[in-house]
Design a protein around this motif. Structure first.
Motif, PDB file in Angstrom:
ATOM      1  N   ARG A 108       0.861  -1.191   0.000  1.00 41.02           N
ATOM      2  CA  ARG A 108       0.000   0.000   0.000  1.00 41.02           C
ATOM      3  C   ARG A 108       0.891   1.233   0.000  1.00 41.02           C
ATOM      4  NH1 ARG A 108      -2.119   3.528   3.765  1.00 41.02           N
ATOM      5  NH2 ARG A 108      -1.103   2.383   5.475  1.00 41.02           N
ATOM      6  N   LEU A 109       0.769   2.036  -1.056  1.00 44.28           N
ATOM      7  CA  LEU A 109       1.606   3.227  -1.202  1.00 44.28           C
ATOM      8  C   LEU A 109       1.213   4.273  -0.167  1.00 44.28           C
ATOM      9  CD1 LEU A 109       3.836   3.924  -3.305  1.00 44.28           C
ATOM     10  CD2 LEU A 109       2.107   5.288  -4.499  1.00 44.28           C
ATOM     11  N   THR A 110       2.202   4.742   0.634  1.00 44.99           N
ATOM     12  CA  THR A 110       1.931   5.764   1.638  1.00 44.99           C
ATOM     13  C   THR A 110       2.576   7.106   1.296  1.00 44.99           C
ATOM     14  OG1 THR A 110       3.842   5.052   2.955  1.00 44.99           O
ATOM     15  CG2 THR A 110       1.720   4.039   3.475  1.00 44.99           C
ATOM     16  N   GLU A 111       3.541   7.086   0.386  1.00 48.14           N
ATOM     17  CA  GLU A 111       4.184   8.337  -0.043  1.00 48.14           C
ATOM     18  C   GLU A 111       4.723   8.144  -1.451  1.00 48.14           C
ATOM     19  OE1 GLU A 111       7.844  11.379   1.226  1.00 48.14           O
ATOM     20  OE2 GLU A 111       7.390   9.613   2.448  1.00 48.14           O
ATOM     21  N   TYR A 112       4.572   9.172  -2.274  1.00 50.94           N
ATOM     22  CA  TYR A 112       5.059   9.092  -3.648  1.00 50.94           C
ATOM     23  C   TYR A 112       5.463  10.493  -4.099  1.00 50.94           C
ATOM     24  CZ  TYR A 112       5.126   8.120  -8.686  1.00 50.94           C
ATOM     25  OH  TYR A 112       5.499   7.985  -9.997  1.00 50.94           O
ATOM     26  N   VAL A 113       6.750  10.669  -4.407  1.00 50.09           N
ATOM     27  CA  VAL A 113       7.277  11.987  -4.789  1.00 50.09           C
ATOM     28  C   VAL A 113       8.093  11.850  -6.072  1.00 50.09           C
ATOM     29  CG1 VAL A 113       8.737  13.924  -4.103  1.00 50.09           C
ATOM     30  CG2 VAL A 113       7.393  12.709  -2.376  1.00 50.09           C
ATOM     31  N   ILE A 114       7.840  12.737  -7.027  1.00 46.96           N
ATOM     32  CA  ILE A 114       8.615  12.781  -8.276  1.00 46.96           C
ATOM     33  C   ILE A 114       9.350  14.116  -8.339  1.00 46.96           C
ATOM     34  CG2 ILE A 114       8.563  12.656 -10.790  1.00 46.96           C
ATOM     35  CD1 ILE A 114       5.861  11.351 -10.619  1.00 46.96           C
ATOM     36  N   GLN A 115      10.596  14.068  -8.770  1.00 47.53           N
ATOM     37  CA  GLN A 115      11.321  15.309  -9.019  1.00 47.53           C
ATOM     38  C   GLN A 115      12.227  15.120 -10.231  1.00 47.53           C
ATOM     39  OE1 GLN A 115      13.784  14.784  -5.168  1.00 47.53           O
ATOM     40  NE2 GLN A 115      15.044  16.085  -6.461  1.00 47.53           N
ATOM     41  N   ALA A 116      12.458  16.206 -10.938  1.00 43.40           N
ATOM     42  CA  ALA A 116      13.325  16.159 -12.120  1.00 43.40           C
ATOM     43  C   ALA A 116      14.776  16.207 -11.681  1.00 43.40           C
ATOM     44  CB  ALA A 116      13.017  17.329 -13.040  1.00 43.40           C
ATOM     45  N   VAL A 117      15.604  15.466 -12.393  1.00 47.95           N
ATOM     46  CA  VAL A 117      17.047  15.483 -12.167  1.00 47.95           C
ATOM     47  C   VAL A 117      17.689  16.023 -13.437  1.00 47.95           C
ATOM     48  CG1 VAL A 117      19.101  14.115 -11.688  1.00 47.95           C
ATOM     49  CG2 VAL A 117      16.921  13.492 -10.632  1.00 47.95           C
ATOM     50  N   GLY A 118      18.383  17.145 -13.326  1.00 45.58           N
ATOM     51  CA  GLY A 118      18.943  17.770 -14.512  1.00 45.58           C
ATOM     52  C   GLY A 118      17.918  18.669 -15.179  1.00 45.58           C
ATOM     53  N   SER A 119      18.174  19.017 -16.417  1.00 44.48           N
ATOM     54  CA  SER A 119      17.299  19.930 -17.134  1.00 44.48           C
ATOM     55  C   SER A 119      17.044  19.420 -18.544  1.00 44.48           C
ATOM     56  CB  SER A 119      17.928  21.332 -17.194  1.00 44.48           C
ATOM     57  OG  SER A 119      19.209  21.279 -17.797  1.00 44.48           O
ATOM     58  N   GLY A 120      16.087  20.016 -19.194  1.00 47.32           N
ATOM     59  CA  GLY A 120      15.758  19.622 -20.557  1.00 47.32           C
ATOM     60  C   GLY A 120      14.612  18.628 -20.603  1.00 47.32           C
ATOM     61  N   LYS A 121      14.081  18.426 -21.817  1.00 45.20           N
ATOM     62  CA  LYS A 121      12.946  17.524 -21.992  1.00 45.20           C
ATOM     63  C   LYS A 121      13.306  16.077 -21.695  1.00 45.20           C
ATOM     64  CE  LYS A 121      10.646  20.366 -25.506  1.00 45.20           C
ATOM     65  NZ  LYS A 121      10.159  20.429 -26.905  1.00 45.20           N
ATOM     66  N   ASP A 122      14.585  15.723 -21.851  1.00 47.48           N
ATOM     67  CA  ASP A 122      14.994  14.348 -21.625  1.00 47.48           C
ATOM     68  C   ASP A 122      15.603  14.155 -20.232  1.00 47.48           C
ATOM     69  OD1 ASP A 122      17.291  15.773 -22.013  1.00 47.48           O
ATOM     70  OD2 ASP A 122      18.163  14.421 -23.509  1.00 47.48           O
ATOM     71  N   ALA A 123      15.296  15.065 -19.297  1.00 48.97           N
ATOM     72  CA  ALA A 123      15.817  14.955 -17.937  1.00 48.97           C
ATOM     73  C   ALA A 123      15.329  13.671 -17.281  1.00 48.97           C
ATOM     74  CB  ALA A 123      15.395  16.159 -17.105  1.00 48.97           C
ATOM     75  N   GLN A 124      16.149  13.122 -16.380  1.00 51.24           N
ATOM     76  CA  GLN A 124      15.721  11.972 -15.611  1.00 51.24           C
ATOM     77  C   GLN A 124      14.625  12.384 -14.627  1.00 51.24           C
ATOM     78  OE1 GLN A 124      18.681   8.832 -14.280  1.00 51.24           O
ATOM     79  NE2 GLN A 124      19.960  10.647 -14.295  1.00 51.24           N
ATOM     80  N   GLY A 125      13.762  11.438 -14.330  1.00 50.29           N
ATOM     81  CA  GLY A 125      12.808  11.635 -13.257  1.00 50.29           C
ATOM     82  C   GLY A 125      13.211  10.749 -12.093  1.00 50.29           C
ATOM     83  N   GLN A 126      13.263  11.316 -10.909  1.00 45.95           N
ATOM     84  CA  GLN A 126      13.602  10.544  -9.716  1.00 45.95           C
ATOM     85  C   GLN A 126      12.343  10.338  -8.893  1.00 45.95           C
ATOM     86  OE1 GLN A 126      15.903  12.032  -6.064  1.00 45.95           O
ATOM     87  NE2 GLN A 126      17.440  10.817  -7.117  1.00 45.95           N
ATOM     88  N   VAL A 127      12.068   9.099  -8.562  1.00 44.67           N
ATOM     89  CA  VAL A 127      10.888   8.746  -7.769  1.00 44.67           C
ATOM     90  C   VAL A 127      11.334   8.287  -6.388  1.00 44.67           C
ATOM     91  CG1 VAL A 127       8.959   7.131  -7.530  1.00 44.67           C
ATOM     92  CG2 VAL A 127       9.472   8.137  -9.755  1.00 44.67           C
ATOM     93  N   LYS A 128      10.741   8.865  -5.377  1.00 42.69           N
ATOM     94  CA  LYS A 128      10.935   8.412  -3.993  1.00 42.69           C
ATOM     95  C   LYS A 128       9.566   8.025  -3.467  1.00 42.69           C
ATOM     96  CE  LYS A 128      12.390   9.876   0.634  1.00 42.69           C
ATOM     97  NZ  LYS A 128      11.105   9.592   1.290  1.00 42.69           N
ATOM     98  N   LEU A 129       9.478   6.839  -2.914  1.00 41.50           N
ATOM     99  CA  LEU A 129       8.196   6.381  -2.409  1.00 41.50           C
ATOM    100  C   LEU A 129       8.366   5.599  -1.115  1.00 41.50           C
ATOM    101  CD1 LEU A 129       8.364   3.178  -3.243  1.00 41.50           C
ATOM    102  CD2 LEU A 129       7.506   3.972  -5.427  1.00 41.50           C
ATOM    103  N   GLN A 130       7.261   5.427  -0.428  1.00 39.60           N
ATOM    104  CA  GLN A 130       7.223   4.604   0.784  1.00 39.60           C
ATOM    105  C   GLN A 130       6.043   3.654   0.648  1.00 39.60           C
ATOM    106  OE1 GLN A 130       5.905   6.021   4.881  1.00 39.60           O
ATOM    107  NE2 GLN A 130       8.106   5.832   5.251  1.00 39.60           N
ATOM    108  N   VAL A 131       6.287   2.386   0.966  1.00 39.74           N
ATOM    109  CA  VAL A 131       5.269   1.361   0.798  1.00 39.74           C
ATOM    110  C   VAL A 131       5.047   0.625   2.116  1.00 39.74           C
ATOM    111  CG1 VAL A 131       4.508  -0.602  -0.592  1.00 39.74           C
ATOM    112  CG2 VAL A 131       6.111   1.050  -1.566  1.00 39.74           C
ATOM    113  N   ASP A 132       3.784   0.359   2.401  1.00 43.57           N
ATOM    114  CA  ASP A 132       3.408  -0.427   3.573  1.00 43.57           C
ATOM    115  C   ASP A 132       3.154  -1.858   3.112  1.00 43.57           C
ATOM    116  OD1 ASP A 132       2.171  -1.705   5.686  1.00 43.57           O
ATOM    117  OD2 ASP A 132       0.912  -0.011   6.236  1.00 43.57           O
ATOM    118  N   PHE A 133       4.086  -2.758   3.441  1.00 43.10           N
ATOM    119  CA  PHE A 133       3.917  -4.179   3.150  1.00 43.10           C
ATOM    120  C   PHE A 133       3.443  -4.879   4.424  1.00 43.10           C
ATOM    121  CE2 PHE A 133       7.261  -3.054  -0.012  1.00 43.10           C
ATOM    122  CZ  PHE A 133       6.584  -3.419  -1.173  1.00 43.10           C
ATOM    123  N   ASP A 134       2.132  -5.057   4.549  1.00 43.60           N
ATOM    124  CA  ASP A 134       1.562  -5.734   5.715  1.00 43.60           C
ATOM    125  C   ASP A 134       2.081  -5.151   7.028  1.00 43.60           C
ATOM    126  OD1 ASP A 134       0.069  -7.444   4.099  1.00 43.60           O
ATOM    127  OD2 ASP A 134       1.729  -8.857   3.923  1.00 43.60           O
ATOM    128  N   GLY A 135       2.080  -3.816   7.121  1.00 47.93           N
ATOM    129  CA  GLY A 135       2.496  -3.153   8.354  1.00 47.93           C
ATOM    130  C   GLY A 135       3.967  -2.811   8.436  1.00 47.93           C
TER     131      GLY A 135
END
Length: 392
Positions: A321-348
């Motif tokens: 169960r997703l409890t946190e989900y954050v996206i941010q761009a890394v670098g610049s330009g249309k082909d910039a990387q996207g960095q995802v940070k998330l937190q998941v609840d696996f059965d507590g």
């Protein structure tokens, strides 16, 4: 304290919790006992960030009078929290009152609103050395690259207007400011970015850059890797360079933090495919692999990323169960990387995951699997058998 001294420890610090709000006579008595027992550093924490600068500085000065050993055989230390935004001011007030040591954290990370920031106290003392006349012994050229690595590891993004490290610190928008900086940078810049390891110029790497050039680029930021780490980094660098025309410094920081934080072999994403659109029910098919075992999952979701997460759950036989989900761009330009940070609840069991890619769906899938692998590393239990709702 006595026990530590008996065990042969030479540096012993006594740090009374919530000292800034403690009744004065009782605190002095406790500190006196600690010194007599063998403590040679007395740390005075403003644990909840309650003190005011004048008040805290006065407290430190009075302690030096009450305990004569301070400043001689015993060091006086400060530890300030930032709940009221006064951690830096309180730390500087303590230095002015004669503190020998300042406890800080990089980027100011810490409990609640954080601690006094290492970079702020160090650069305040360096920029205004004419006022303070003290030395910290800190190699400030390592500050910025280390800060960027820490951001990538923790996922805690530095605000653009953050002192010292923020993206806006060396940016100038106002016309008169721009004119002044072009004539003489010192007109509106009180620090040289090179002094914190931050170059004004961002040199771009690409697919034709060799391992030697990559190593030299890292050395500009005082980043040294072992041979096996460098090999792993170069492999990841080539993968990104093949997808992007240009690889920026921010991309490299992300890749380095990934290499330094690599997890042992666990579940790996083999492939994924998504279907989405404004008139299509989003769905995904995912292949994941652990050792020689290949598992496949196919699910629908509220969107392509939700469908990918559910497909991973089905393939592995768990439910997160997703409890946190954050996206941010890394670098610049249309082909910039996207960095995802998330937190998941696996059965507590809460675990964090983080990953980057030029494809945000891929980054999300990798981060989710990263969180699952961390959960299994924590010994929180093996992945459970498939849930009934996922059975055919």
């Amino acid at each position: 304290v006595s026990y530590a001294r008996e065990q042969g420890f030479e540096l012993i610090e006594f740090s009374p919790e919530d000292a800034s709000r403690t009744e004065w006579d009782f605190m002095v008595k406790a500190l006196r006992v600690a010194v007599d027992a063998g403590a040679n550093t007395l740390n005075i924490p403003d644990t909840v960030g309650y003190a005011m600068p004048d008040e805290y500085g006065d407290q430190m000065a009075r302690l030096k009078e009450a305990i004569p050993e301070l400043g001689d055989s015993v060091l006086l230390s400060t530890h300030c929290h930032n709940d009221l935004g006064l951690a830096l001011a309180n730390s500087l007030a303590a230095v002015r009152a004669g503190a020998d040591q300042v406890e800080v954290t990089l980027n100011g990370i810490g409990e609640r609103a954080g601690n006094a920031a290492l970079e702020e106290i160090v650069m305040a003392l360096r920029v205004r050395k004419d006022f303070w006349d003290v030395e910290t012994g800190v190699n400030t050229e390592f500050l910025y690259p280390t800060s960027r690595l820490l951001q990538n590891i923790t996922g805690l993004v530095t605000p653009r207007n953050k002192p010292i490290f923020g993206d806006n610190v060396f940016s100038h928008e106002s016309g008169i400011h721009q004119h002044g900086v072009l004539k003489n940078r010192e007109t509106y810049e009180i620090m040289n970015p090179d002094h914190i390891g931050r170059s004004r110029e961002t040199l771009v790497m690409g697919r034709h850059s060799g391992k030697h050039a990559l190593k030299e680029k890292l050395e500009q930021y005082n980043i040294m890797l072992k041979d096996d780490q460098m090999d792993s980094l170069y492999t990841k660098f080539i993968e990104i360079a093949d997808k992007k025309k240009e690889v920026y410094d921010e991309d490299l920081f992300t890749l380095v933090s990934g290499v330094l934080g690599d997890l042992p072999a666990g579940w790996r994403l083999e492939s994924f495919q998504t279907w989405t659109g404004n008139n299509v029910i989003p769905s995904a098919t995912v292949q994941v692999k652990k050792g020689g075992d290949l598992s496949i999952g196919t699910q629908v979701g509220d969107g392509p990323i939700d469908a990918v997460f559910k497909s991973i759950d089905q393939a592995i036989g768990i439910r997160g169960r997703l409890t946190e989900y954050v996206i941010q761009a890394v670098g610049s330009g249309k082909d910039a990387q996207g960095q995802v940070k998330l937190q998941v609840d696996f059965d507590g069991v809460l675990t964090d995951g983080k990953a980057s890619s030029t494809d945000i769906i891929e980054a999300s899938a990798l981060a989710y699997i990263n969180a699952l692998n961390r959960k299994e590393m924590m010994g929180a239990g093996e992945a459970k058998s498939q849930h009934p709702q996922y059975q055919d």
